[in-house]
Design a protein around this motif. Structure first.
Motif, PDB file in Angstrom:
ATOM      1  N   ASP A  84      16.473  19.315   2.697  1.00 52.16           N
ATOM      2  CA  ASP A  84      17.261  17.977   2.995  1.00 52.16           C
ATOM      3  C   ASP A  84      18.555  18.241   2.252  1.00 52.16           C
ATOM      4  O   ASP A  84      18.781  19.087   1.286  1.00 52.16           O
ATOM      5  CB  ASP A  84      16.711  16.697   2.282  1.00 52.16           C
ATOM      6  CG  ASP A  84      15.389  16.420   3.068  1.00 52.16           C
ATOM      7  OD1 ASP A  84      15.450  16.695   4.313  1.00 52.16           O
ATOM      8  OD2 ASP A  84      14.500  15.654   2.763  1.00 52.16           O
TER       9      ASP A  84
ATOM     10  N   GLN B 272      19.927  15.371   8.942  1.00 48.05           N
ATOM     11  CA  GLN B 272      21.281  14.741   9.564  1.00 48.05           C
ATOM     12  C   GLN B 272      21.146  13.325   9.438  1.00 48.05           C
ATOM     13  O   GLN B 272      20.156  12.383   9.229  1.00 48.05           O
ATOM     14  CB  GLN B 272      20.772  14.989  11.088  1.00 48.05           C
ATOM     15  CG  GLN B 272      22.064  14.883  12.200  1.00 48.05           C
ATOM     16  CD  GLN B 272      22.013  14.979  13.410  1.00 48.05           C
ATOM     17  OE1 GLN B 272      20.698  14.746  14.024  1.00 48.05           O
ATOM     18  NE2 GLN B 272      22.683  15.393  14.174  1.00 48.05           N
ATOM     19  N   SER B 273      22.432  12.738   9.206  1.00 50.81           N
ATOM     20  CA  SER B 273      22.483  11.473   8.735  1.00 50.81           C
ATOM     21  C   SER B 273      22.405  10.609  10.054  1.00 50.81           C
ATOM     22  O   SER B 273      22.410  11.119  11.179  1.00 50.81           O
ATOM     23  CB  SER B 273      23.784  11.110   8.233  1.00 50.81           C
ATOM     24  OG  SER B 273      24.847  11.264   8.982  1.00 50.81           O
ATOM     25  N   GLU B 274      22.137   9.246   9.847  1.00 51.70           N
ATOM     26  CA  GLU B 274      22.057   8.456  11.280  1.00 51.70           C
ATOM     27  C   GLU B 274      23.368   8.349  11.830  1.00 51.70           C
ATOM     28  O   GLU B 274      23.224   8.405  13.119  1.00 51.70           O
ATOM     29  CB  GLU B 274      21.550   6.911  10.583  1.00 51.70           C
ATOM     30  CG  GLU B 274      20.168   6.834  10.119  1.00 51.70           C
ATOM     31  CD  GLU B 274      19.048   7.191  11.355  1.00 51.70           C
ATOM     32  OE1 GLU B 274      19.244   6.870  12.487  1.00 51.70           O
ATOM     33  OE2 GLU B 274      18.154   8.016  11.096  1.00 51.70           O
ATOM     34  N   ALA B 275      24.443   8.457  10.949  1.00 50.74           N
ATOM     35  CA  ALA B 275      25.766   8.207  11.847  1.00 50.74           C
ATOM     36  C   ALA B 275      25.974   9.653  12.669  1.00 50.74           C
ATOM     37  O   ALA B 275      26.507   9.466  13.935  1.00 50.74           O
ATOM     38  CB  ALA B 275      26.682   8.320  10.793  1.00 50.74           C
ATOM     39  N   GLU B 276      25.578  10.850  12.205  1.00 51.90           N
ATOM     40  CA  GLU B 276      25.667  12.215  12.809  1.00 51.90           C
ATOM     41  C   GLU B 276      24.811  11.932  13.855  1.00 51.90           C
ATOM     42  O   GLU B 276      25.342  12.661  15.158  1.00 51.90           O
ATOM     43  CB  GLU B 276      25.201  13.266  11.831  1.00 51.90           C
ATOM     44  CG  GLU B 276      26.235  13.489  10.817  1.00 51.90           C
ATOM     45  CD  GLU B 276      25.739  14.446   9.791  1.00 51.90           C
ATOM     46  OE1 GLU B 276      26.416  15.486   9.294  1.00 51.90           O
ATOM     47  OE2 GLU B 276      24.668  14.559   9.540  1.00 51.90           O
ATOM     48  N   LYS B 277      23.487  11.620  13.889  1.00 55.32           N
ATOM     49  CA  LYS B 277      22.571  11.444  14.935  1.00 55.32           C
ATOM     50  C   LYS B 277      23.042  10.685  16.170  1.00 55.32           C
ATOM     51  O   LYS B 277      23.095  10.719  17.208  1.00 55.32           O
ATOM     52  CB  LYS B 277      21.191  11.147  14.593  1.00 55.32           C
ATOM     53  CG  LYS B 277      20.195  11.133  15.847  1.00 55.32           C
ATOM     54  CD  LYS B 277      18.732  11.007  15.011  1.00 55.32           C
ATOM     55  CE  LYS B 277      18.544   9.683  14.680  1.00 55.32           C
ATOM     56  NZ  LYS B 277      17.230   9.492  14.005  1.00 55.32           N
ATOM     57  N   THR B 278      23.784   9.364  15.664  1.00 63.60           N
ATOM     58  CA  THR B 278      24.400   8.471  16.651  1.00 63.60           C
ATOM     59  C   THR B 278      25.567   8.869  17.439  1.00 63.60           C
ATOM     60  O   THR B 278      25.778   8.706  18.657  1.00 63.60           O
ATOM     61  CB  THR B 278      24.802   7.156  15.985  1.00 63.60           C
ATOM     62  OG1 THR B 278      23.571   6.430  15.249  1.00 63.60           O
ATOM     63  CG2 THR B 278      25.351   6.152  16.971  1.00 63.60           C
TER      64      THR B 278
ATOM     65  N   THR C  30      18.823  -5.067  15.949  1.00 61.70           N
ATOM     66  CA  THR C  30      18.881  -4.424  14.786  1.00 61.70           C
ATOM     67  C   THR C  30      17.312  -4.172  14.111  1.00 61.70           C
ATOM     68  O   THR C  30      16.850  -5.479  14.086  1.00 61.70           O
ATOM     69  CB  THR C  30      19.881  -4.778  13.640  1.00 61.70           C
ATOM     70  OG1 THR C  30      21.029  -4.848  14.419  1.00 61.70           O
ATOM     71  CG2 THR C  30      19.877  -4.118  12.365  1.00 61.70           C
TER      72      THR C  30
ATOM     73  N   LYS D 161      12.723   0.110  16.224  1.00 66.11           N
ATOM     74  CA  LYS D 161      12.988   1.368  16.429  1.00 66.11           C
ATOM     75  C   LYS D 161      12.688   1.556  17.848  1.00 66.11           C
ATOM     76  O   LYS D 161      11.657   1.407  18.491  1.00 66.11           O
ATOM     77  CB  LYS D 161      11.861   2.024  15.661  1.00 66.11           C
ATOM     78  CG  LYS D 161      11.838   3.650  15.689  1.00 66.11           C
ATOM     79  CD  LYS D 161      10.852   4.505  14.804  1.00 66.11           C
ATOM     80  CE  LYS D 161      10.991   5.811  14.998  1.00 66.11           C
ATOM     81  NZ  LYS D 161      10.025   6.410  13.734  1.00 66.11           N
TER      82      LYS D 161
ATOM     83  N   SER E  34      14.503   9.348  19.087  1.00 67.40           N
ATOM     84  CA  SER E  34      14.429   8.044  18.312  1.00 67.40           C
ATOM     85  C   SER E  34      15.780   7.683  18.187  1.00 67.40           C
ATOM     86  O   SER E  34      16.883   8.370  18.000  1.00 67.40           O
ATOM     87  CB  SER E  34      13.581   8.304  17.101  1.00 67.40           C
ATOM     88  OG  SER E  34      14.440   9.301  16.165  1.00 67.40           O
ATOM     89  N   TYR E  35      15.925   6.260  18.237  1.00 65.56           N
ATOM     90  CA  TYR E  35      17.191   5.862  17.898  1.00 65.56           C
ATOM     91  C   TYR E  35      17.071   4.332  17.248  1.00 65.56           C
ATOM     92  O   TYR E  35      16.275   3.628  17.350  1.00 65.56           O
ATOM     93  CB  TYR E  35      17.979   5.343  19.248  1.00 65.56           C
ATOM     94  CG  TYR E  35      19.396   5.090  19.047  1.00 65.56           C
ATOM     95  CD1 TYR E  35      20.455   6.244  19.216  1.00 65.56           C
ATOM     96  CD2 TYR E  35      19.951   3.757  19.118  1.00 65.56           C
ATOM     97  CE1 TYR E  35      21.835   5.775  19.118  1.00 65.56           C
ATOM     98  CE2 TYR E  35      21.299   3.465  18.819  1.00 65.56           C
ATOM     99  CZ  TYR E  35      22.101   4.480  18.844  1.00 65.56           C
ATOM    100  OH  TYR E  35      23.308   4.219  18.972  1.00 65.56           O
TER     101      TYR E  35
END
Length: 838
Positions: free
Chosen positions: A45, A161-167, A817, A820, A837-838
């Motif tokens: 991580d 990977q951060s959630e922002a990067e994934k999004t 919001t 999952k 997943s999103y």
């Protein structure tokens, strides 16, 4: 010609078979420690995977008793480098050769108690996806030397990977996928030269339809009847004269490989001047038949009226398969040939010899497969070569093509109008051959037969040269000063030529590799120094063009053409490799791969063609099918070229490479030097451009499923570019993005909605790559799409894994919001992709 039936292998190699059996028996019993250990590899991580990240091997003792790790060493294959000085002092990680690493447990009395874990952290060069991780893990007992595979091993496919990067990534995918919406599907893949379709009028092909085939095209007519019998309920009645229905007739005014196909009120008429043209017309007819009619319940096939006049753009439309790094069976090769034929590819470059394996039986030199086709943890005894690319501890049986296998492949390809071009690597990429001939030397030396011992020797034992090849080998280059090197090549070529003759498929061209010979070779070889003096050569760099000249002469004296990789047409005068114009008219054919955007060789294919070499443009930037599709950590493949998705493959412009060369694979603008002030293809050079080829290197491709996933559908795009006429967007100095998008979208619509459905049926189905999902949040909705159309996306909003019983994406999805959302692509047969997943 070799009499294959009379040749027998020396008794030494019968003993090797018993040794392999005993290894297998040991592996089947397994060692208690191997059963007890569970291994996992992951990126730690908080790491930037592109910049020398820390990754870790997690060893867990899942047994009920402690394990004494000091008694063992852990071995694995790993394509990246590891810094040995930045490893926890309890361990040592040493690079042995090639991609093989050894982990030693240095701490005294290193006990791993039941249910405990230990982490081995190490720093690597940048990673791109999970297939960069360790493979082929095995344990070796430090006292007995016995080794066994670790069966409970996994590589984590999710990168930190951060959630922002994934999004952001999913939104990027959605926007890219959105670009290929709309347009009308092209009717046939590959796109014909001229085609007109009248969908308002139809011809019904049924059991009542008569089939007339000119006697010269009898075998091609057989392919049509076999297709209808296998994939529909239509059985044609034969006719002795043309009287409507289906007619396959001879026409003397068409070019080789060309055809006319008309469908009208009287039926279907195919005209061709040669068998290949008739065969290609039948492939076009199959493509015109919608996948919905490809089933046994179909008693009548409806076809629109059509008029097609078609010729191939290039005479060379190829695919190279590497079966050396990881072996793929004869049955799989035949499956690949079937699809090559369906999409009018006609050259099969068979790369079955490399550092990591010799995969073709050569009856006169049985050592080549007895040693060179066996990879084992016990390679130090000289009866095998070392493990590589995930092969594990124990040599697998029969990892090569027998003479009978190869002859069957030749005949199968010939029937489908495909030429097989065998490749024998020299002087580099030759480790399997070198080790095999060294074993032969040892055997006959013990018998006191010096002549036989040295007859085919490929290396100089006194050579102290220091080098490191592209795949990290330090002992993989043949010695050009040894007469036995040329004797070896001559014998192997003769044996291959004899197999072709026996198959009734004469050999006309043979590939002798010539790529990636590393700097430093031959510099400290006494034999080479003497060779240089004998040939009045002052610089070791000048040994290279002399060697290429000698082997080209050897090949030509056998009545053959020599092909090879681009380096055969280059030389180093002290400042790097440049085009060697002196050999431009020597008849050598070159496979040119190096055009990496921003690396300075973008125009190399043109420079070589302009210098007189016959060039097959094997664009790594577009057509290397072992490359990862995109920057998703879960997407398998190499990355040194960048990413090669379907769009990049289709966008390849063979005669105007710079037309759309403006960005690298990350979307960043390239410096103008990448596409300006480059040498263009001259009129003479254009005549020397034989065609294009796709290539699959198998370092990361150990299963047939992965092989098909990497090849398809990208190889279909290569087939379209090789056959279809030059498109409007390829011409001029400025790129017409709108025209290109229309062309690409038309292709991808036909591919996704029709052709891939046929791949579900042919030969029981192919495991082509399923499309990846794009996701974009707009307001309180999620928008979903895929790389290419024709596939359903299922989802859940409660965290459960989607199945065929889950909800189907049919438009925007309400987003809440805290929920999952999980998504999964399924094909028509129920095969599914990764859970997103999103």
């Amino acid at each position: 010609m070799t009499n294959f039936k009379k040749i027998k292998k020396p008794l030494l190699y019968a003993g090797l078979g018993l040794a392999l059996l005993s290894q297998e028996a040991y592996a089947q019993k397994s060692s208690a420690i191997a059963d007890q250990l569970q291994l996992t590899w992951k990126v730690k991580d908080g790491q930037n995977i592109r910049k020398n990240p820390v990754s870790t091997l997690i060893l867990k003792n899942k047994g009920k008793s402690a394990v004494q790790l000091n008694d063992w060493s852990l071995w694995f294959n790993f394509i990246r480098s590891i810094d040995p000085d930045k490893v926890d002092k309890r361990f040592a990680i040493d690079h042995r050769n090639g991609d093989l690493f050894q982990v030693s447990f240095k701490k005294n009395n290193f006990l791993l108690n039941a249910q405990d874990t230990v982490h081995i952290d190490f720093i690597t060069t940048g990673l791109v996806n999970y297939t960069d991780g360790p493979i082929g893990l095995y344990l070796k007992n430090n006292k007995t030397g016995l080794a066994t595979n670790i069966s409970d091993y996994s590589a984590v496919k999710i990168a930190p990977q951060s959630e922002a990067e994934k999004t952001d990534y999913f939104a990027y995918k959605y926007d890219q996928n959105k670009l290929v919406e709309g347009a009308v599907a092209q009717h046939i893949i590959p796109l014909p030269s001229n085609i007109s379709i009248n969908n308002n009028e139809k011809f019904n092909l049924s059991t009542d339809t008569k089939l007339f085939v000119d006697h010269e095209f009898a075998s091609e007519g057989g392919f049509l009847t076999d297709f209808l019998t296998s994939y529909s309920g239509v059985k044609l009645a034969a006719s002795s004269s043309p009287q409507g229905g289906i007619e396959i007739v001879k026409a003397n005014n068409l070019k080789p490989g060309s055809y006319h196909l008309t469908i009208g009120a009287k039926g279907i008429r195919i005209e061709a001047s040669d068998k290949a043209g008739a065969f290609y017309a039948i492939q076009s007819l199959k493509s015109l038949v919608n996948h919905s009619q490809w089933n046994k319940a179909t008693k009548s096939i409806t076809l629109p009226y059509a008029n097609i006049e078609d010729s191939p753009r290039y005479g060379y439309r190829g695919f190279m398969l590497d079966a050396a790094r990881n072996f793929h069976s004869k049955a799989e090769v035949l499956r690949i040939l079937d699809l090559m034929a369906s999409y009018k590819l006609n050259k099969f470059h068979f790369h079955f010899i490399d550092d990591e394996g010799w995969r073709l039986e050569i009856p006169a030199l049985p050592e080549l497969t007895a040693i060179g086709a066996n990879r084992s943890a016990n390679f130090e005894d000289g009866k095998a070569i070392q493990s590589a690319y995930g092969s594990g501890s124990t040599a697998k049986p029969h990892q090569f093509y027998s003479v009978a296998d190869y002859i069957e492949i030749l005949k199968y390809a010939q029937a489908r109008h495909i030429d097989v071009i065998p490749e024998v690597e020299t002087p580099g990429h030759a480790r399997a051959a070198i080790k095999a001939m060294r074993a032969r030397f040892a055997h006959y030396s013990k018998l006191g037969d010096k002549q036989k011992a040295e007859e085919f020797l490929l290396d100089d034992a006194e050579d102290k040269s220091v080098y490191n090849s592209a795949q990290n080998w330090n002992d993989n280059v043949m010695n050009p000063a040894l007469p036995s090197t040329y004797h070896f090549l001559s014998k192997v070529i003769d044996e291959i030529k004899a197999m072709h003759d026996q198959a009734g498929v004469p050999l006309t061209i043979i590939d002798l590799g010539g790529d990636e010979t590393p700097s430093g070779v031959w510099e400290k070889s006494p034999k080479v120094l003497a060779f240089m003096k004998e040939n009045n050569i002052a610089n070791v760099l000048d040994v290279w063009p002399l060697y290429i000249t000698k082997i080209n002469t050897l090949v030509q004296e056998k009545g053959l053409t020599m092909s090879g990789w681009e380096e055969m047409g280059m030389r180093n005068k002290g400042k790097g490799m440049v085009v060697n114009a002196d050999l431009g008219k020597s008849g050598i054919h070159l496979n040119v791969w190096n055009n990496l955007p921003g690396q300075g060789q973008e125009d190399l294919a043109y420079r070589l063609a302009n210098a007189g070499y016959k060039v097959v443009y094997t664009s790594a930037a577009n057509n290397y099918l072992d490359m990862s599709w995109d920057r998703d950590f879960a997407d398998p493949g190499h990355s040194w070229v960048g990413t090669v998705n379907l769009n990049r493959t289709y966008s390849f412009s063979p005669e105007n490479f710079f037309i759309n060369l403006r960005k690298d694979d990350t979307g960043k603008d390239l410096r103008p030097e990448a596409y300006t002030n480059k040498e263009q293809l001259t009129a003479e050079g254009k005549k020397n451009l034989l065609g294009i080829k796709g290539a699959l290197w198998a370092e990361k491709v150990s299963t047939d499923q992965r092989l098909e996933e990497m090849i398809f559908p990208r190889l279909i795009a290569i087939a379209d570019r090789a056959w279809a006429p030059e498109q409007t967007w390829e011409k001029g100095n400025s790129f017409d993005e709108a025209t290109y998008r229309k062309s690409y979208t038309s292709f991808i619509k036909k591919l996704g909605e029709d052709e891939l459905r046929k791949l579900d049926r042919i030969n029981g189905g192919y495991t082509y790559r399923l499309p990846k999902i794009g996701i974009k949040k707009e307001g309180s909705q999620l928008l979903i799409n895929t790389d290419y159309p024709g596939f359903k996306v299922y989802y859940s909003d409660n965290g459960s894994t989607p199945t065929l019983k889950s909800k189907i994406v049919n438009g925007p999805i309400p987003f809440q919001t805290g929920k999952k959302y999980l998504f999964k692509v399924f094909d028509a047969k129920g095969r599914s992709g990764d859970v997103i997943s999103y």
